[in-house]
Write a protein that holds these residues in place. Sequence first.
Motif, mmCIF file in Angstrom:
data_model
loop_
_atom_site.group_PDB
_atom_site.id
_atom_site.type_symbol
_atom_site.label_atom_id
_atom_site.label_comp_id
_atom_site.label_asym_id
_atom_site.label_seq_id
_atom_site.Cartn_x
_atom_site.Cartn_y
_atom_site.Cartn_z
ATOM 1 N N PHE A 28 0.629 -1.341 0.142
ATOM 2 C CA PHE A 28 -0.321 0.301 0.039
ATOM 3 C C PHE A 28 1.132 1.208 -0.019
ATOM 4 C CE2 PHE A 28 -4.596 -1.614 1.696
ATOM 5 C CZ PHE A 28 -4.043 -2.556 0.446
ATOM 6 N N ARG A 29 1.827 1.288 0.535
ATOM 7 C CA ARG A 29 2.846 2.490 0.383
ATOM 8 C C ARG A 29 3.527 2.985 -0.452
ATOM 9 N NH1 ARG A 29 7.662 4.152 5.008
ATOM 10 N NH2 ARG A 29 7.543 6.415 4.602
ATOM 11 N N LYS A 73 -2.267 1.904 -3.448
ATOM 12 C CA LYS A 73 -3.795 0.797 -2.549
ATOM 13 C C LYS A 73 -4.833 0.263 -3.293
ATOM 14 C CE LYS A 73 -2.843 4.814 0.379
ATOM 15 N NZ LYS A 73 -1.385 5.451 0.053
ATOM 16 N N SER A 113 -9.067 -1.285 -1.896
ATOM 17 C CA SER A 113 -10.067 -1.885 -0.376
ATOM 18 C C SER A 113 -10.400 -3.235 -0.293
ATOM 19 C CB SER A 113 -10.937 -1.366 -0.874
ATOM 20 O OG SER A 113 -11.830 -1.073 -0.039
#
Length: 181
Positions: free
Chosen positions: A125-126, A130, A132
């Motif tokens: 994610f970083r 990203k 859900s």
Amino acid sequence: LNNLKKIYPTSFKFLFSISLLIFVEIYLFAGDIINFIYGADYHPSINALRTLIFVIPIIFITYLSGNLLSVVGKQKYLCNVVMLNAIFNILLNYLLIPRFDILGASIATVLTELMGLFLMIYCIFRYFFKLSTVDLMLKPLFCGGLICLISYILKEYINWIVLSTFGSLIYGVMLIAIDTQ
């Protein structure tokens, strides 16, 4: 990286769906499985199996995430995660096994794998993209919860192997039906 942004969510959803079914079936029928394979003498291991089976969905997604990190050149980060997992697992085993025996070892395994998964997902994610995870997990969780509830209600009346087989088929059909809408 653009191809990975398409492949990873699809693979995540597919692997989570399969692993959730395995989890639900084994969790619900742990006693029947232990009795069928080992006999009534192994009844105390049922709770350990029910605890350890929580690791299945975690391992499926960890494996996928670890492969993604390898492909995108984050092998050093991945190696650090594995090292931290080893240290964390040794510490947890040292603390939990003397108090909880085989159940403690099961808990240590689940917590260790969960920590590794969170570290990998954080990195993805970083540094990359990203997504859900809730959206990816919502439909399988709904279908899995429904199958779990139905199987739990019917397990006193229907043979666990038959119920597990039909539950798996219905789960698959539900996922396909929900995914097409």
